[in-house]
Design an enzyme around this catalytic site. Structure first.
Site, PDB file in Angstrom:
ATOM      1  N   HIS A 119       0.849  -1.200   0.000  1.00 30.35           N
ATOM      2  CA  HIS A 119       0.000   0.000   0.000  1.00 30.35           C
ATOM      3  C   HIS A 119       0.884   1.249   0.000  1.00 30.35           C
ATOM      4  CE1 HIS A 119      -2.954   3.004   1.171  1.00 30.35           C
ATOM      5  NE2 HIS A 119      -2.262   3.262   2.267  1.00 30.35           N
ATOM      6  N   ASP A 132       8.010  22.872 -25.036  1.00 28.58           N
ATOM      7  CA  ASP A 132       7.941  21.492 -24.544  1.00 28.58           C
ATOM      8  C   ASP A 132       8.963  21.363 -23.424  1.00 28.58           C
ATOM      9  OD1 ASP A 132       7.870  18.579 -24.287  1.00 28.58           O
ATOM     10  OD2 ASP A 132       6.853  18.629 -26.219  1.00 28.58           O
ATOM     11  N   TRP A 153       7.341  -0.364   3.909  1.00 29.56           N
ATOM     12  CA  TRP A 153       7.953   0.318   2.758  1.00 29.56           C
ATOM     13  C   TRP A 153       9.360   0.784   3.088  1.00 29.56           C
ATOM     14  CZ3 TRP A 153       9.294   5.557   1.535  1.00 29.56           C
ATOM     15  CH2 TRP A 153       9.142   6.461   2.577  1.00 29.56           C
ATOM     16  N   SER A 183      13.612   6.683 -13.058  1.00 34.71           N
ATOM     17  CA  SER A 183      12.546   7.485 -13.659  1.00 34.71           C
ATOM     18  C   SER A 183      12.445   8.848 -12.984  1.00 34.71           C
ATOM     19  CB  SER A 183      11.230   6.717 -13.538  1.00 34.71           C
ATOM     20  OG  SER A 183      10.149   7.578 -13.687  1.00 34.71           O
ATOM     21  N   SER A 184      12.465   8.851 -11.638  1.00 37.42           N
ATOM     22  CA  SER A 184      12.333  10.127 -10.917  1.00 37.42           C
ATOM     23  C   SER A 184      13.508  11.039 -11.184  1.00 37.42           C
ATOM     24  CB  SER A 184      12.261   9.885  -9.410  1.00 37.42           C
ATOM     25  OG  SER A 184      11.143   9.142  -9.095  1.00 37.42           O
ATOM     26  N   HIS A 229      13.216  11.571   4.480  1.00 39.76           N
ATOM     27  CA  HIS A 229      12.584  12.819   4.895  1.00 39.76           C
ATOM     28  C   HIS A 229      12.457  13.819   3.759  1.00 39.76           C
ATOM     29  CE1 HIS A 229      10.253  14.902   7.681  1.00 39.76           C
ATOM     30  NE2 HIS A 229      10.745  15.992   7.156  1.00 39.76           N
ATOM     31  N   GLU A 275      12.078  12.993   0.878  1.00 38.97           N
ATOM     32  CA  GLU A 275      11.025  12.368   0.082  1.00 38.97           C
ATOM     33  C   GLU A 275       9.627  12.845   0.503  1.00 38.97           C
ATOM     34  OE1 GLU A 275      10.700  10.493  -2.483  1.00 38.97           O
ATOM     35  OE2 GLU A 275       8.656   9.745  -2.271  1.00 38.97           O
ATOM     36  N   TYR A 334       8.890  15.635   1.688  1.00 37.86           N
ATOM     37  CA  TYR A 334       8.688  16.998   1.182  1.00 37.86           C
ATOM     38  C   TYR A 334       8.556  17.012  -0.326  1.00 37.86           C
ATOM     39  CZ  TYR A 334       9.379  18.494   5.882  1.00 37.86           C
ATOM     40  OH  TYR A 334       9.232  18.655   7.227  1.00 37.86           O
ATOM     41  N   SER A 355      -0.953  27.420  -3.884  1.00 40.22           N
ATOM     42  CA  SER A 355      -0.606  28.817  -4.133  1.00 40.22           C
ATOM     43  C   SER A 355      -1.084  29.295  -5.499  1.00 40.22           C
ATOM     44  CB  SER A 355       0.910  29.017  -4.024  1.00 40.22           C
ATOM     45  OG  SER A 355       1.375  28.543  -2.795  1.00 40.22           O
ATOM     46  N   HIS A 366      14.647  12.297  13.031  1.00 36.12           N
ATOM     47  CA  HIS A 366      13.432  12.342  13.859  1.00 36.12           C
ATOM     48  C   HIS A 366      12.518  11.143  13.576  1.00 36.12           C
ATOM     49  CE1 HIS A 366      11.323  15.109  10.684  1.00 36.12           C
ATOM     50  NE2 HIS A 366      11.039  13.860  10.453  1.00 36.12           N
ATOM     51  N   HIS A 367      12.849  10.375  12.542  1.00 37.32           N
ATOM     52  CA  HIS A 367      12.140   9.109  12.333  1.00 37.32           C
ATOM     53  C   HIS A 367      12.750   8.005  13.189  1.00 37.32           C
ATOM     54  CE1 HIS A 367       9.993  10.568   8.694  1.00 37.32           C
ATOM     55  NE2 HIS A 367      11.052  11.351   8.610  1.00 37.32           N
ATOM     56  N   THR A 418       6.671  26.578   7.410  1.00 42.66           N
ATOM     57  CA  THR A 418       5.381  25.987   7.060  1.00 42.66           C
ATOM     58  C   THR A 418       4.248  26.853   7.577  1.00 42.66           C
ATOM     59  OG1 THR A 418       6.491  23.876   7.396  1.00 42.66           O
ATOM     60  CG2 THR A 418       4.139  23.807   7.017  1.00 42.66           C
ATOM     61  N   LYS A 436       3.653  29.771   5.350  1.00 38.87           N
ATOM     62  CA  LYS A 436       2.875  29.449   4.165  1.00 38.87           C
ATOM     63  C   LYS A 436       1.380  29.446   4.482  1.00 38.87           C
ATOM     64  CE  LYS A 436       4.392  27.187   0.813  1.00 38.87           C
ATOM     65  NZ  LYS A 436       5.120  28.197   0.045  1.00 38.87           N
ATOM     66  N   ARG A 470       1.520   0.555  15.161  1.00 42.18           N
ATOM     67  CA  ARG A 470       1.309   0.471  13.711  1.00 42.18           C
ATOM     68  C   ARG A 470       1.498  -0.951  13.227  1.00 42.18           C
ATOM     69  NH1 ARG A 470       5.656   4.243  10.830  1.00 42.18           N
ATOM     70  NH2 ARG A 470       4.617   3.503   8.958  1.00 42.18           N
TER      71      ARG A 470
END
Lengths: 47, 303, 538
Positions: C79, C108, C144, C170-171, C254, C256, C258, C269, C303-304, C329, C332, C451
């Protein structure tokens, strides 16, 4: 095809814009490769 | 069935009231529990209060920001004839709403840092227990108590057999029926709990024999990973005797959800007695020790 | 200033290729490739969503009813992988592909052929990943995050690793393409500080991608060599360190997260000023805030890992750095509210999604601030509180922004207006059920439910049942979205104007609707008043 039309239409010399793209891509690809290889440097941190 | 349902919802309502308003030390999670528990160790109020303070701060900020937004949504609607203004910049308010959060953060950081430093100080412990995670059970080895090293007291602790039978796919057994006394202990009970004394600073040294696990009893206020090849340390000083339940908190394979932790906190006198029994049985011949270990949980359950 | 609509005069040479294979498989057109990305991501959303439905079905009540625990673990891992790498990221790349050239006035992308390659790698990567579910060993079941040593026990590790390598390639190619386009292909007069915030957000995101995707590739390569080639990077038996994997993984992980939220900031925006009919408040602050968040994302990874037993100094550093993120943040969020203040607002579906984003993302941000506090995180870590947090920022954050963007730009893509009524039905159902789904998970986590467990104590039964009901209805609601999309693309009779929205500003609204196959072959003349953020020199 579209590219050529643009360069013809804007009298932007074809080479100049292409060179900019090429330089950007080269720099970015080198950064990506460097990050990839540097992750393996953690072997230096091992006991 | 029906009366069970009614009784269940009645206890649920009572527990809800308790969880929402009371701050009684909960030994195990309750139905409709809304907030973190205060815990039962000297340190466990730290995360509890920090959680409440941070939640309060966030709620206040949220109410202010969202009210401003809803006022804007109602006042500046095109359907009410609002005409868009042109400004898109205001240095004063921008400085204000950057500075105020910084000040709030400094306060929170101060509270969190002092709590953290007290947690990290494992010195001066009166007892050491070694905890080892395995797929999918825990092993507890008693290392020392009041300065004396303990000889060969250690055992495996795994999911109790009633929960284990109930949790099998298609068992047809009711998880609500798994109880110890009045307490629902489905998946939160073990065959042989960790027994520790009250009012004693206990140092836990935690590691693993295979993959990463995490040892978590919410009543202590913390969890810490059990990692193969690494020994982590943490401490707890329980303030009230009782039975405290927790679970493995790091995904460790198929039975990750089925390796609970139970800590039985006894008075110092009871603990000394328990420890003496354990030491005696470990000194007896190996065969006798084995039978004692098998018999012990059964006796413990009945008693 | 308008683009000369010479589309009709073009011969076939300039239109879309006629054959299906030629048009879609061989495409070098940013719009067609963008469409491919968006369709792919929608497909993955439903595949990943069906995994989520299975998870919620098993968690509907205590006791194991439907599946073996191992299969449950496969579902949680798949998932996440499918939603992150298959749904959210390709959706943003698709939106970027479609809109960035239109927003900066480029004909293009800078590298159209590579663009085609970046997309067509993805279906193969996901066939590889999803095929593991049908193989004897089963799919990846270690989450994951694929922490070793657990992930090294999985028989399908090689499949997952190769799939991740492909997604990463790809990314990276997509990111290089986007940066090269933005830096080199802007129309004359489109200065960097005049670009739409969405373009800015993608420029910064693309740099994040290039900096961190290779780190993930390196980490999973080491997993591969540990399992199959006898190395001991992470194997404690051979002197390796499983925690080092977590450091590398979260150095990727991390930034990622963002990567999955900065383009959403950009979208919001764009949408808010359009429907408030007022320029974005504090354009420079918005751009600077995105850059700040991107920078900070590199120094908060641990922090993870507050519960792995870091030294005290490291915990304190990562706590402070993490708390710091709430400042940009917050700026924003305040700026979006200030954009609305004094505007002239209407509430079409994109604006509704944007408003829901602002509120619900902020709630996710609040729980994020709470878990930055290390002692409190000792309790939150690896519980449903975390699950609630990241679903608030990823579902009601990233996904809501993507859906809002789809409604916002769909008339430009298809030339037709979507059904506003069904759009609103979709919105209200989504926003109600997503909260029924995820809000109770906060309580579950605080009460002590870990979890990634397939079964739980009966104390957690009530909120899990509520959450599952919310989950089923939220999932079903997304079928309305598909209906709205199909109706808009093929059946809607209401033609969209070029401008589409009364308050819309920016180059993409100066071209006809639907956007012709080729645009801005002649670079447009930039008129500063026409840019979404108004005058930046105030």
């Amino acid at each position: 095809m579209a590219q050529q039309t643009m360069h013809a239409a804007t009298d932007q010399p074809d080479g100049k814009s292409r060179r900019g793209v090429r330089r950007t891509v080269t720099i970015l690809a080198v950064i990506a490769l460097a990050v990839y290889l540097s992750t393996f440097l953690q072997i230096l941190l091992m006991k | 069935m029906t009366s069970g349902g009614i009784r269940r919802s009645f206890t649920a309502a009572a527990a809800l009231a308790l969880a929402s308003f009371g701050s009684a030390a909960l030994a195990a999670p309750g139905p409709w529990q809304l907030n973190m528990e205060r815990g039962a160790s000297t340190w466990s109020p730290v995360p509890y209060h920090l959680n409440n303070v941070a939640l309060g701060v966030c709620t206040v900020i949220g109410v202010l920001v969202f009210s401003a937004m809803f006022i804007a949504i109602f006042r500046f609607r095109k359907s009410r004839g609002a005409v868009a203004e042109k400004w898109s910049h205001n240095t004063t308010v921008e400085v204000v709403w950057t500075t105020i959060p910084v000040l709030i953060l400094i306060t929170l950081a101060y509270l969190a840092t002092s709590g953290l430093t007290s947690w990290a100080d494992t010195t001066g412990s009166q007892m050491t227990v070694k905890v080892t995670g395995y797929q999918w059970k825990w092993r507890y080895d008693y290392v020392d108590y009041l300065g004396k090293s303990i000889d060969k007291v250690g055992f495996m602790s795994k999911l109790d057999s009633r929960s284990d039978r109930t949790r099998q796919l298609g068992s047809g057994m009711d998880p609500f029926a798994v109880k110890v006394g009045d307490e629902n202990t489905y998946l939160l009970d073990v065959d042989k709990p960790l027994v520790v004394p009250v009012d004693t600073k206990i140092r836990f040294v935690i590691t693993s024999g295979d993959v990463i696990h995490s040892w978590w009893v919410p009543a202590t206020g913390w969890k810490i990973d059990a990692i193969p090849g690494i020994i982590n340390a943490a401490w707890a000083n329980f303030t009230t005797p009782g039975t405290y339940r927790g679970q493995c908190a790091e995904l460790c394979g198929q039975d990750h959800g089925f390796m609970p932790i139970v800590v039985e906190v006894k008075s110092k006198a009871d603990f000394a007695k328990w420890l003496a029994e354990q030491e005696a049985s470990s000194k007896a011949p190996a065969a006798a020790a084995q039978t004692a270990q098998v018999a012990a949980p059964v006796a413990g359950k009945q008693g | 200033m308008s683009y000369a609509a010479t589309h009709d005069q073009h011969d076939d040479h300039h239109g879309a290729p006629k054959g299906f294979f030629q048009r879609w498989c061989m495409s070098t057109n940013h719009k067609d490739i963008g469409t491919l990305y968006l369709i792919f991501s929608l497909t993955m959303l439903f595949i990943g969503g069906s995994f989520a439905m299975l998870i919620r079905a098993e968690l509907f009540k205590p006791g194991m009813q439907l599946m073996q625990p191992y299969f449950f673990n496969e579902m949680t891992a798949m998932h996440a992988l499918v939603m992150i790498f298959g749904a959210i990221m390709p959706a943003f790349v698709g939106l970027g592909n479609w809109m960035i050239p239109l927003m900066v006035g480029a004909p293009d992308m800078a590298l159209p052929r590579m663009n085609n390659l970046s997309f067509w790698i993805l279906p193969f990567a996901f066939v590889l990943l999803l095929s593991t579910l049908f193989l004897p060993g089963g799919g990846p079941a270690g989450g994951w995050t694929m922490y070793p040593p657990l992930s090294l026990q999985s028989g399908s590790l090689a499949y997952a690793v190769f799939a991740i390598h492909l997604m990463g390639i790809s990314s990276i190619m997509g990111a290089i393409n986007i940066i090269a386009t933005i830096l080199n292909m802007r129309a004359p007069g489109m200065d960097l500080m005049k670009m739409p915030v969405f373009v800015w957000s993608w420029l910064i995101t693309a740099f994040l991608l290039i900096a961190v995707m290779p780190a993930l590739a390196g980490a999973v390569t080491m997993l591969l060599t540990d399992k199959y080639f006898g190395t001991n990077f992470f194997n404690p038996g051979g002197g390796g360190d499983p925690v080092l994997y977590q450091h590398i993984f979260w150095f990727f992980g991390h930034p990622e997260v963002y990567i999955m939220i900065l383009p959403a900031f950009g979208i919001i925006s764009e949408i808010v000023p359009t429907f408030a009919r007022k320029p974005i408040f504090g354009y420079k602050a918005m751009v600077f805030a995105i850059a700040c968040i991107a920078f900070l994302s590199f120094i908060v990874w641990a922090h993870h890992m507050f519960a792995v037993g870091l030294p005290l100094g490291a915990e304190v550093f990562f706590m402070y750095a993490t708390m710091l993120i709430s400042v940009p943040t917050g700026v924003k969020v305040f700026n979006w509210v200030a954009t609305m203040w004094g505007g002239s607002m209407t509430f079409e579906t994109p604006m509704l999604f944007a408003i829901a984003f602002i509120i619900l993302f902020t709630i996710g941000g609040f729980s994020g601030l709470m878990m930055a506090l290390v002692p409190a995180d000792f309790q939150y870590h690896d519980t449903y509180f975390i699950v609630a947090h990241f679903h608030y920022v990823l579902v009601t954050g990233a996904l809501f922004a993507i859906i809002g963007a789809a409604y916002y730009w769909m008339p430009k893509w298809t030339g037709n207006m979507y059904s506003e009524f069904w759009g609103k039905v979709h919105f209200w159902n989504s926003v109600i059920w997503v909260n029924v789904l995820f809000f109770p998970q906060h309580f579950l986590g605080l009460a002590g439910m870990p979890r990634r467990i397939p079964d739980y104590n009966v104390a957690f039964a009530n909120f899990n049942m509520i959450s599952s009901i919310g989950g089923f209805l939220f999932g079903a609601t997304q079928l309305i979205f598909v209906g709205v999309l199909i109706h808009c693309a093929f059946f809607s009779k209401k033609k969209a104007t070029d401008r589409v929205w009364e308050g819309a500003k920016g180059l993409e609204w100066t071209i006809p609707s639907p956007a012709p196959h080729h645009t801005f072959e002649v670079p447009p003349v930039i008129n500063d008043d026409e840019l979404a953020h108004g005058h930046v020199n105030d």
